[in-house]
Design a protein around this motif. Sequence first.
Motif: not given
Length: 844
Positions: A286, A691, A726, A703, A709, A277-278, A724
Motif C-alpha cells: 500500500t 488506505v 488499490i 494488500v 482492510l 494507492e498500492s 480506495p
Amino acid sequence: MATARKAAGVTTLGIAEDALKMMRSSLLLLTLGLLLAAPAAAEDKSSPPIDPAGITFFETKIRPVLVQHCYSCHSQESGKAEGELRVDSRDAIRKGGDRGPAVVPGDPASSWLLIAAAHKDDDLKMPPKAERLSDAALADLRKWIEMGAPDPRDAASASKLAKKEFWASRPIAEVSPPAVKDGDWSKGPIDQFVLAKLEAEGLAPSPDASRPTLLRRLYFDLTGLPPGPADLARFLQRCDADGEDASLAAEVDSLLTTAQFGEHWGRHWLDVARFAESSGKEANITFPYAWRYRDYVIDSVTADVPYDRFLQEQIAGDLLPAANDADRARLWIATAFLAIGPKNLDEGNEPQFTADLIDEQIDTVTRAVLSNSVACARCHDHKFDPFSMEDYYGLAGVFRSTKTYFGTAVSPSNRVGGDPLVLPKVEGQKVLHASIPAKKVEDLKAKLAALRKEEEEKKAASWKAILEKRDASGIYTLQDALRIFWQTGGIEGELERVSDTGEALPLTMGAKDATEIKDSPLYERGDVARAKGSVPRAIPASLRFEGCEPIPADQSGRLQVAHWLTSPQNPITPRVFVNRVWHHLIGAGLVKSVDNFGSTGDLPSHPELLDHLASRFVNEGWSLKKLVRQIVLSRTYRQSSQFRRDAFDKDPDNRLVWRAAKRRLTAEAIRDAMLATSGELDPARPDGSLVGRVIGDRPVSLVGLDARLPKDLDGSTQRSVYLPVIRDRLPDILELFDFAEPSLVTGERETTNVPTQALYLMNSPFVIARAKAFAGRLQEATSSPDEQVTQAFQLCFGRDPLPEEKARASAFLSQPVQAKDESFGVLEVFCQSMLSTAEFRNLD
C-alpha cells in the motif's frame, strides 16, 4: 432463484411462492419493458476497429521480452532461425517452427512460445541455458495471447506507417471557421467546422435535445451528478423567461464554480496519471500517502490552474519557486505524479528495479502529455515513430538523476524501500498516522544501532575467518543477513514517519533531484547487464524545436523537460489535451485513438477544428474551464442522440458528429447518482483515504494479507472519487463498470455490458441499501403511489413519466403483496428497479 432472493434481502411471509414469482416478473417487466431500454439499438452496430490498447500492450510488454530473450536465435536480424522458428514478425511467430505455431491467438495452452518460456516441457526450455522468465513476464505473455496476440509487425503495415507523416508534430495552423450553407444553426466556430463537414457529405445535424435531456447531460458531464427536480424546474422557468442560450450559459457558469466540477474532472486526470494507492505487481504494497496527490489534482482543477502550469508542477514542482511553506508543500505533493506508478517491490536486483522505475516514468510522462510513448525505444529504435534508443536513454538520464520518494519501508513482503518525502508543516495540514512517545523513538534508535553493530561485527568476523583460512560457516549466515535486513528496514520505516521527539510528520510521495546528477548508459536490448557508454540527457531529437532549453550539468533536466512539454511552440501537448476534453464531452475524440497520437493511431476527423481548439486553448491561458464552456455551449453539444438511418448509412461511427453519442455513465457517476437519488450523498471530502487511515499506524502493508482492510471497499456515502484505488483490488462497482486500469495511462475507458453488472444491481448490498433509502425518501414526501412514481422518475431520469409508464408503475405499487422483511417491500423493489434501469446509467 432462492439464492438471488436471499442475497437481495427479499423474502416472503404468508404468500405462496408463485405470488413472489409474479412480483419478480412484474419487476422484470417494469425494468425491461416500461422504463427505457439500453439506448444503443441493434442497427447502430458497426465493425469495431482494432483496439489500439492491444498494440500498446504489445509494444510495452511483449516486444521488449522478445527482443531481449528471443531475437538472438530466432530473428532475421541475427540470421538465425533455430528450430525453423522466427519471432520477429507477426506472420512468422504465428506460423511457428518444427513444433507448430509459436503463438495461437486466444489459446495460451497451444502456444509453444508460452510453453517453452514457462519451462513446462522438459525438452524445450527457452531461453536455453537461462533462468525461466519472471512470473510477471509470463503473465504478460499469457494475457497477450488471450487478447488475440495483437501484433503490428507485418511488412505491409510497417511500410505504410513508415510513409505516414507524424502529423501531430506539425505547427498548429491558424484556420478561420469555414463558410456554411445553414448560417442559422451555428452558435460559434465549433459548429461551423462541424457543419461544414456534414454539409460536404450531404448531411444535416440532428435536432436539439429536449431541455430536460440537455440539462441532465450537462450536469453529468460537468459534475458527474444528476440535476435535482428543483434544478430542472429552475432551468425550464429560466428558459421560458430568458431563452435557452442565456439559461444554458448561466447553468454552465454556475456548475464550473462548484467543487463537484473539480472532483469529476480531477478524476479524468487521475485516470491519465494512473493514480492508485498500492504498488501492484507481485508484492502489492500500500501507498498510504497517495491520497495527497488525489486531493492536489482535485484542488488544482477546481481552482482552474492553467494546464501548462499544472503539468510543470507535476513533473518539476520541487524545482519551481514557492511563495511560502504551504505553496512549497503543494508543489512537492504535485510531483507524486512521478511516484505513484506500479512497482515491483519484490525485485531483488537493484539496477533492474531502477531501470524499470525510470521506464515507467518515461512511459507515463510521454503517454499522458504527448499520447505517444518514447518508452517503446527502450530495447530498440521505435519501429513506427521517430524515437531512437538515444532519445530514450537521453530521457532516462533525466529520471536517473531524480530521486523518487514512494514511502514504503523494507519488510519481509517488500525488498525495496522508498523514503517518504517530509513536507513543510503548515496550518491545517492533515496527518493520518499517529505520533509515538519520545522514549519509543530513543528505543528504536538504540535497537537500530545495535542491529547495525551486530551486522558489522558478524561481517568482520566472517572475513577474518576467511583470511585466516578457517571455516567461516555459521558466523554470518544468509539467515542473519535477512533477519537484520528486515528488522532494520522496519525500524527505519517507523522512524521516518516521526520527528526526533515522536511527533507525526506530514509525509507525501514525490520526487526531487538526486544528490548525484548523471547520464544514463545505453543498455543493449534493454538489458541492464549490457551497459554501453552513456547518453547525454536531452529532449528527443525529433520533437525539439528552436528555443528548447539545454539541460544544465548540475540539474536533472526535469524542469527543462517540463518547459519543453508546455511551450507554446510544442503543438502536441495542447492538441492532446483538447482532444481528451472533447472525448469526455462529445463521446469520442476528434482523434479517436485518444491515447495514441503516433503513426499507429488514428488521424483527426476534423484537423482544422482540433487546431482551432488547441490554438484558442493556449491563447486563452490554458484554461480547462474556458475550454469546457466553449464546447458545451456549442450547438454541436446540444444535438439529440436519436438514430437517423440516412446519417448512419454514411457515417456509422458518427465521426462527423451528426448526433450526440449515446454514452453510459462512468462507474463513479452511477454510484454517485444512486447516492444522490436516495438522498444519502455526503458531499464532504474525507480525511485522507481509507488506505491512509487504516494503514496509518504501519508504513508497509501487503494488500492481500492485511485483514484491517474491509471486504466492502465502497461502503461509504461520500463521492466515488474518494474510494480506495488499490491495484488488483478495486471496490466492486468500480471493478464491474469499467473503471480505468490504475496501472496504465488511460484517457479512454472501455465500456462493457456483461452479466455480472446485472447481478450486482440485483444483489449488491450497496444497491439494496440505496433502494431502501430511496423508498424512505419517497415515503417521506408523499403516500400517493402516483406522486411517488412521478417523483421517482424526476429523481432518477430528470423527467416526468410517460402516461403508460406512470399507469403501470402505479399499478405495480398498488399490488397487495408484502415481503417477509418489512424493510424491503414493493416500494423498495420498485426503487431498486429504477436504480437498475438502462436509462438511469446512461446519458440520453
